[in-house]
Design a protein around this motif. Structure first.
Motif, PDB file in Angstrom:
ATOM      1  N   ASP A   5       3.176 -46.909  -7.722  1.00 31.07           N
ATOM      2  CA  ASP A   5       2.187 -45.885  -8.105  1.00 31.07           C
ATOM      3  C   ASP A   5       2.730 -44.477  -7.855  1.00 31.07           C
ATOM      4  N   ILE A   6       3.498 -44.323  -6.771  1.00 23.89           N
ATOM      5  CA  ILE A   6       4.094 -43.014  -6.443  1.00 23.89           C
ATOM      6  C   ILE A   6       5.128 -42.658  -7.511  1.00 23.89           C
ATOM      7  N   GLY A   7       6.073 -43.563  -7.737  1.00 27.53           N
ATOM      8  CA  GLY A   7       7.143 -43.323  -8.703  1.00 27.53           C
ATOM      9  C   GLY A   7       6.617 -43.089 -10.105  1.00 27.53           C
ATOM     10  N   ASN A   8       5.593 -43.863 -10.483  1.00 26.34           N
ATOM     11  CA  ASN A   8       5.016 -43.728 -11.812  1.00 26.34           C
ATOM     12  C   ASN A   8       4.409 -42.342 -11.999  1.00 26.34           C
ATOM     13  N   ALA A   9       3.733 -41.829 -10.971  1.00 24.52           N
ATOM     14  CA  ALA A   9       3.093 -40.506 -11.061  1.00 24.52           C
ATOM     15  C   ALA A   9       4.137 -39.409 -11.247  1.00 24.52           C
ATOM     16  N   GLU A  37      19.141 -43.487  -9.531  1.00 24.39           N
ATOM     17  CA  GLU A  37      19.985 -44.110  -8.496  1.00 24.39           C
ATOM     18  C   GLU A  37      19.660 -43.595  -7.092  1.00 24.39           C
ATOM     19  N   MET A  38      19.140 -42.374  -7.001  1.00 26.01           N
ATOM     20  CA  MET A  38      18.844 -41.769  -5.703  1.00 26.01           C
ATOM     21  C   MET A  38      17.329 -41.838  -5.493  1.00 26.01           C
ATOM     22  N   VAL A  39      16.923 -42.267  -4.299  1.00 24.29           N
ATOM     23  CA  VAL A  39      15.491 -42.526  -4.082  1.00 24.29           C
ATOM     24  C   VAL A  39      15.033 -41.964  -2.730  1.00 24.29           C
ATOM     25  N   GLY A  40      13.711 -41.845  -2.583  1.00 20.58           N
ATOM     26  CA  GLY A  40      13.136 -41.541  -1.274  1.00 20.58           C
ATOM     27  C   GLY A  40      13.215 -42.771  -0.374  1.00 20.58           C
ATOM     28  N   HIS A  41      12.647 -42.664   0.829  1.00 18.34           N
ATOM     29  CA  HIS A  41      12.889 -43.700   1.843  1.00 18.34           C
ATOM     30  C   HIS A  41      11.905 -43.566   2.997  1.00 18.34           C
ATOM     31  N   GLY A  42      11.826 -44.639   3.792  1.00 19.65           N
ATOM     32  CA  GLY A  42      11.073 -44.548   5.037  1.00 19.65           C
ATOM     33  C   GLY A  42      11.770 -43.614   6.017  1.00 19.65           C
ATOM     34  N   VAL A  43      10.999 -43.023   6.932  1.00 18.46           N
ATOM     35  CA  VAL A  43      11.543 -42.116   7.960  1.00 18.46           C
ATOM     36  C   VAL A  43      10.928 -42.504   9.303  1.00 18.46           C
ATOM     37  N   GLY A  44      11.762 -42.470  10.353  1.00 13.18           N
ATOM     38  CA  GLY A  44      11.244 -42.790  11.683  1.00 13.18           C
ATOM     39  C   GLY A  44      12.288 -42.507  12.740  1.00 13.18           C
ATOM     40  N   ARG A  45      12.592 -43.516  13.532  1.00 16.05           N
ATOM     41  CA  ARG A  45      13.672 -43.379  14.527  1.00 16.05           C
ATOM     42  C   ARG A  45      15.033 -43.372  13.837  1.00 16.05           C
ATOM     43  N   ASN A  46      15.052 -43.812  12.593  1.00 13.71           N
ATOM     44  CA  ASN A  46      16.246 -43.712  11.746  1.00 13.71           C
ATOM     45  C   ASN A  46      15.952 -42.775  10.583  1.00 13.71           C
ATOM     46  N   MET A  47      17.001 -42.112  10.115  1.00 12.58           N
ATOM     47  CA  MET A  47      16.852 -41.175   8.995  1.00 12.58           C
ATOM     48  C   MET A  47      16.391 -41.896   7.729  1.00 12.58           C
ATOM     49  N   HIS A  48      16.998 -43.066   7.485  1.00 14.88           N
ATOM     50  CA  HIS A  48      16.631 -43.849   6.295  1.00 14.88           C
ATOM     51  C   HIS A  48      16.145 -45.220   6.742  1.00 14.88           C
ATOM     52  N   GLU A  49      14.873 -45.483   6.501  1.00 12.32           N
ATOM     53  CA  GLU A  49      14.290 -46.788   6.811  1.00 12.32           C
ATOM     54  C   GLU A  49      13.733 -47.389   5.520  1.00 12.32           C
ATOM     55  N   SER A  50      13.308 -48.641   5.611  1.00 14.59           N
ATOM     56  CA  SER A  50      12.593 -49.254   4.480  1.00 14.59           C
ATOM     57  C   SER A  50      11.180 -48.676   4.449  1.00 14.59           C
ATOM     58  N   PRO A  51      10.545 -48.587   3.293  1.00 15.78           N
ATOM     59  CA  PRO A  51      11.014 -49.032   1.983  1.00 15.78           C
ATOM     60  C   PRO A  51      11.718 -47.914   1.223  1.00 15.78           C
ATOM     61  N   GLU A  52      12.431 -48.273   0.157  1.00 13.09           N
ATOM     62  CA  GLU A  52      12.931 -47.268  -0.774  1.00 13.09           C
ATOM     63  C   GLU A  52      11.753 -46.755  -1.605  1.00 13.09           C
ATOM     64  N   VAL A  53      11.824 -45.467  -1.980  1.00  9.99           N
ATOM     65  CA  VAL A  53      10.727 -44.852  -2.743  1.00  9.99           C
ATOM     66  C   VAL A  53      11.300 -44.218  -4.019  1.00  9.99           C
ATOM     67  N   PRO A  54      11.427 -44.996  -5.098  1.00 12.38           N
ATOM     68  CA  PRO A  54      11.966 -44.446  -6.342  1.00 12.38           C
ATOM     69  C   PRO A  54      11.019 -43.419  -6.965  1.00 12.38           C
ATOM     70  N   ASN A  55      11.566 -42.558  -7.801  1.00 18.43           N
ATOM     71  CA  ASN A  55      10.770 -41.546  -8.495  1.00 18.43           C
ATOM     72  C   ASN A  55      10.400 -41.994  -9.914  1.00 18.43           C
ATOM     73  N   TYR A  56      10.430 -43.290 -10.117  1.00 17.02           N
ATOM     74  CA  TYR A  56      10.004 -43.889 -11.387  1.00 17.02           C
ATOM     75  C   TYR A  56       9.423 -45.242 -11.027  1.00 17.02           C
ATOM     76  N   ASN A 104       3.010 -51.938  -8.947  1.00 18.48           N
ATOM     77  CA  ASN A 104       4.207 -52.706  -8.569  1.00 18.48           C
ATOM     78  C   ASN A 104       4.766 -52.218  -7.238  1.00 18.48           C
ATOM     79  N   GLY A 105       5.543 -53.080  -6.593  1.00 16.30           N
ATOM     80  CA  GLY A 105       6.278 -52.660  -5.395  1.00 16.30           C
ATOM     81  C   GLY A 105       5.501 -52.892  -4.111  1.00 16.30           C
ATOM     82  N   THR A 106       6.098 -52.420  -3.035  1.00 16.32           N
ATOM     83  CA  THR A 106       5.560 -52.626  -1.681  1.00 16.32           C
ATOM     84  C   THR A 106       4.156 -52.039  -1.549  1.00 16.32           C
ATOM     85  N   LEU A 107       3.280 -52.792  -0.890  1.00 17.35           N
ATOM     86  CA  LEU A 107       1.926 -52.322  -0.601  1.00 17.35           C
ATOM     87  C   LEU A 107       1.982 -51.223   0.459  1.00 17.35           C
TER      88      LEU A 107
END
Length: 261
Positions: free
Chosen positions: A145-149, A164-183, A188-191
């Motif tokens: 829903d995020i990527g589609n918007a 090819e380049m996407v957003g991502h989870g953030v926390g104690r690590n710079m890049h965490e799951s889930p990936e956040v595509p801009n399309y 669809n995708g993670t709840l």
């Protein structure tokens, strides 16, 4: 593995992200024709350290600097250098901070001097698409829903979305799951669940969506050499509306003052 953050952890993430926002505000004061991205990088590192943070990107997987500075047709991960910025350039400044064991991550594409109206329009649409994505980042929706918007908003205006380049989870690590595509496709995708913290970062091109990596192993640029724009917020998913942990307020205060003078 997706880590849901507690309310206390979200406040620690907010502090890290707020320092990123303030750092970008310092960059806004300094950006003008003749300044080098290396000068901006030094300024950012000093400001972050003076305020109790550690540059999040410096040394990350071998990255050599505090900021990613991507000029004109560079999409992301540009390495600061000693080439002066010129009137009419645009530069995406992506900044990360580590503080209280949590990361902050945000990006803003700045205009240098007098920028071509066509490029200004790309920047405006890219930034607006970020907020369109954030509107969908609520519990019960899905990553698609995020990527589609984002995708719909930009493609309706004739721009293309980097895949090819996407957003991502953030926390104690710079890049965490889930990936956040801009399309993506709606539904669809993670709840999305309360306590998920993600970076949403549209990377939108004036020309075609194809990208290439430079020989430095980091810099990503558009294949057709047309300009790209990049804006990023770190947000916490909540029930009714996303909680934006990073901030453009400091940048925009500076830019408003500059335009009035």
């Amino acid at each position: 593995m997706i880590y849901l953050k507690t309310d206390e952890e979200i406040e620690l993430l907010r502090a890290s992200n707020m320092l990123v926002g303030k750092t970008l505000g310092e960059i806004a004061k300094a950006i003008k024709p003749g300044v080098t991205t290396l000068q901006l990088d030094k300024l950012a590192e000093e400001f972050i350290r003076d305020n109790g943070g550690i540059p999040g990107f410096l040394g990350y997987q071998g990255f050599p600097n505090t900021l990613c500075t991507s000029v004109n047709d560079q999409v992301v991960h540009g390495i600061p250098n000693s080439t002066p910025l010129e009137d009419g350039d645009v530069v995406s400044v992506d900044c990360g901070v580590l503080m209280n064991e949590f990361y902050g991550d945000s990006a803003y594409t700045f205009e240098v001097g007098n920028v071509n109206p066509e490029i200004k329009a790309l920047l405006k649409a890219t930034k607006e698409s970020l907020y369109k994505g954030i509107e969908k980042a609520i519990a019960g929706n899905r990553i698609g829903d995020i990527g589609n918007a984002v995708q719909q908003y930009c493609e309706e205006r004739g721009y293309t979305v980097v895949r090819e380049m996407v957003g991502h989870g953030v926390g104690r690590n710079m890049h965490e799951s889930p990936e956040v595509p801009n399309y993506g496709r709606r539904g669809n995708g993670t709840l999305l669940k309360p306590g998920m913290v993600i970076a949403i970062e549209p990377m939108i091109n004036l020309g075609k969506r194809n990208i290439v990596q430079e020989n430095d192993g980091w810099t990503i640029r558009t294949m057709d050499k047309k300009v790209s724009a990049h804006f990023e917020h770190t947000i916490a998913v909540q029930k009714n509306a996303a909680d934006i942990l990073s901030s453009f307020k400091f940048v925009e205060e500076v830019l408003t003052l500059q335009s009035e003078n």
